[in-house]
Scaffold this active site. Structure first.
Site, short mmCIF file in Angstrom:
data_model
loop_
_atom_site.label_atom_id
_atom_site.label_comp_id
_atom_site.label_asym_id
_atom_site.label_seq_id
_atom_site.Cartn_x
_atom_site.Cartn_y
_atom_site.Cartn_z
N ASP A 51 6.01 2.53 1.97
CA ASP A 51 5.01 1.53 2.34
C ASP A 51 4.27 2.05 3.58
O ASP A 51 4.86 2.19 4.65
CB ASP A 51 5.72 0.21 2.63
CG ASP A 51 4.76 -0.96 2.85
OD1 ASP A 51 3.61 -0.71 3.25
OD2 ASP A 51 5.17 -2.12 2.63
N HIS A 52 2.97 2.30 3.42
CA HIS A 52 2.20 2.89 4.50
C HIS A 52 1.99 1.92 5.67
O HIS A 52 1.51 2.32 6.73
CB HIS A 52 0.83 3.36 3.98
CG HIS A 52 0.47 4.75 4.42
ND1 HIS A 52 0.64 5.19 5.71
CD2 HIS A 52 -0.04 5.80 3.73
CE1 HIS A 52 0.25 6.44 5.81
NE2 HIS A 52 -0.17 6.84 4.63
N ARG A 53 2.37 0.66 5.50
CA ARG A 53 2.24 -0.30 6.59
C ARG A 53 3.32 -0.10 7.65
O ARG A 53 3.12 -0.46 8.82
CB ARG A 53 2.31 -1.74 6.06
CG ARG A 53 1.17 -2.13 5.16
CD ARG A 53 1.41 -3.52 4.55
NE ARG A 53 2.58 -3.54 3.69
CZ ARG A 53 3.05 -4.63 3.07
NH1 ARG A 53 2.42 -5.78 3.22
NH2 ARG A 53 4.12 -4.56 2.30
N PRO A 88 0.86 -1.20 0.00
CA PRO A 88 0.00 0.00 0.00
C PRO A 88 0.89 1.24 0.00
O PRO A 88 1.33 1.71 1.04
CB PRO A 88 -0.80 -0.15 1.30
CG PRO A 88 0.05 -0.98 2.18
CD PRO A 88 0.85 -1.89 1.30
N CYS A 133 5.03 2.91 8.36
CA CYS A 133 5.05 4.23 8.99
C CYS A 133 3.92 5.07 8.42
O CYS A 133 3.30 4.72 7.41
CB CYS A 133 6.39 4.93 8.77
SG CYS A 133 6.71 5.41 7.05
#
Length: 479
Positions: free
Chosen positions: A449-451, A272, A453
């Site tokens: 990657d928004h997972r 994501p 941070c």
């Protein structure tokens, strides 16, 4: 008579094929132990394959430009002192290649007896292989004689002996009933080369029919089928069924391009991704470097080396971006942090975009980084970068400004979690101390990657690097 048929080894973690670029010998040539025999190109790098035996080249099992599967015969060597085999002679002994991990284990033990004393790229020596192979439980068998004193053994089995899922998939894709294939490996183990041989002897119509399971057919597919053309393929006339245009070229996605396509697809489907960017005034950095070059032109780092040093400092402050997401044995996702930074950088080559990495980059100064950037760029463009150099990165820096573009929504280099892009530096009007001035401007773009941070961490890292570029002297004083 002793003919050794060498199988193409796995030249890197999980690679299943390689392109035979060039033969370095010809049939009938006399070779020594460890002499390079062929040059092959994998999805990782260009590799010379040496022979573990001395003797005469008996047979070359492929043509230049051909894609060769791992475990398929590559070349045969008639060992010194042996006579050429007759057509009725027993089949040649086939040396089974080791995997890359087995090669590393073989290097810890000194091999004995026959064969090379070196651990060769991708395979190792026969003794190293024997030490790592597992013993299999004996299967039911029946022993008979062929009437000439030779003992024949026929095995009775209820199911095909296959270990590798890649072999099963290859058989399924080619429409081969694996239960009807005779394995040439130990105890009848079915190898990729056996599926290749079965494919060659199978009737083309049978293979196509077996490899095409019943499924929903679109109107376009139905049209292609009615005209005797498989969906997505070109007819005999050379006209594409979907567009109606003549087909000009047909290029297989293989080697490096296949590896890039796989990694980019996984990045887009699994990560994501979010992107942040900022305009940066690089005037002070260029002025500082110009002054250094005037006094010491031979030892002045390039701009990318300075930016790399700022990136490393930023990753030390924001370690969340120097991580990787993996799944544990229970299937749960974990964020893996590292004690060190392997800084990858994008290098355009004739074989495609390579991303070699500088190991433990946090230990190097800007001058040290500059040397490694130059060295790794050269070996990557020459196709000589090692698998470790091309796959061990933990963060990637991409200077796409060399292509004359200002910005790019870069795709994260899977399985990393972030990539920083640098655009071209050019003159632009910019407000400095309340007055309009012409400054050397560039754009930094961070995809993350928004997972691992949130936007605050990503923005903090990006702002840190931007401030370092705008005020390099104060930042370098602390590094």
């Amino acid at each position: 008579m002793s003919v050794k048929t060498f199988l193409l080894p796995d030249l890197g973690e999980g690679l299943t094929e390689a392109e035979l670029v060039r033969w370095l010998v010809a049939e009938g040539d006399t070779i020594e132990i460890d002499q390079p025999v062929a040059e092959v190109e994998t999805a990782k790098s260009m590799v010379e394959v040496p022979s573990p035996y001395a003797g005469t080249i008996h047979e070359l099992h492929g043509a230049e430009g051909q894609m060769m599967l791992v475990d398929a015969p590559l070349f045969s060597v008639l060992e010194a002192g042996s006579s050429a085999p007759s057509p009725a002679a027993a089949p040649a002994v086939r040396e089974v290649a080791q995997s890359y991990r087995e090669e590393e284990r073989a290097g810890a033990v000194a091999p004995k007896g026959e064969g090379s004393g070196n651990v060769l790229i991708g395979y190792g020596t026969p003794e190293g292989l024997a030490a790592t192979q597992r013993k299999r439980r004996p299967r039911s068998s029946m022993t008979t004689s062929d009437g000439n004193g030779a003992v024949l053994q026929s095995s009775v089995r209820s199911a095909a002996l296959v270990i590798s899922p890649l072999v099963r998939k290859l058989a399924r894709d080619r429409g081969i009933n694996i239960n009807n294939v005779s394995g040439s490996g130990a105890d009848g183990l079915i190898l990729r080369s056996d599926i290749e041989a079965a494919t060659a002897t199978a009737a083309p119509a049978t293979v196509v029919a077996a490899s095409s399971p019943a499924q929903h057919t679109s109107p376009e597919d139905a049209t292609a089928k009615d005209s005797g053309i498989a969906s997505g393929a070109s007819p005999v006339s050379g006209i594409d069924a979907r567009s109606g245009l003549p087909v000009a070229t047909r290029t297989p996605i293989a080697g490096v391009r296949k590896a890039i396509a796989t990694a980019m697809s996984r990045s887009r489907s699994e990560i994501p991704e979010a992107t942040v960017w900022v305009d940066v005034d690089a005037t002070n950095l260029l002025q500082m470097r110009s002054a250094m070059k005037t006094s010491d032109p031979e030892n002045t780092p390039g701009l990318l080396a300075f930016i790399a040093r700022f990136v490393i400092a930023g990753l030390i402050k924001y370690p969340e971006l120097n991580t990787r997401i993996e799944h544990n044995a229970a299937g749960d996702a974990e964020i893996i942090g590292f004690d060190g930074i392997n800084l990858g950088f994008a290098a355009q080559t004739d074989r495609g975009l390579m991303v070699p990495s500088i190991r433990n980059a946090q230990d190097l100064s800007a001058r040290g980084l500059n040397k490694e950037l130059s060295r790794l760029t050269e070996v990557a463009r020459a196709g000589k970068a090692t698998v470790a150099e091309l796959t061990s990165g933990t963060f990637t820096l991409n200077n796409y400004g060399v292509f004359g573009v200002d910005g790019s929504a870069a795709i994260i280099n899977y399985p990393e979690v972030a990539i920083l892009g640098v655009g071209r530096i050019l003159d632009k009007p910019w407000v400095v101390d309340g007055a309009l001035a012409v400054r050397k401007m560039t754009e930094l773009t961070l995809a993350f990657d928004h997972r691992v941070c949130d936007g605050g961490t990503a923005a903090g890292f990006l702002r840190f690097v931007a401030d370092a570029i705008e005020n390099p002297a104060s930042v370098l004083a602390d590094l």
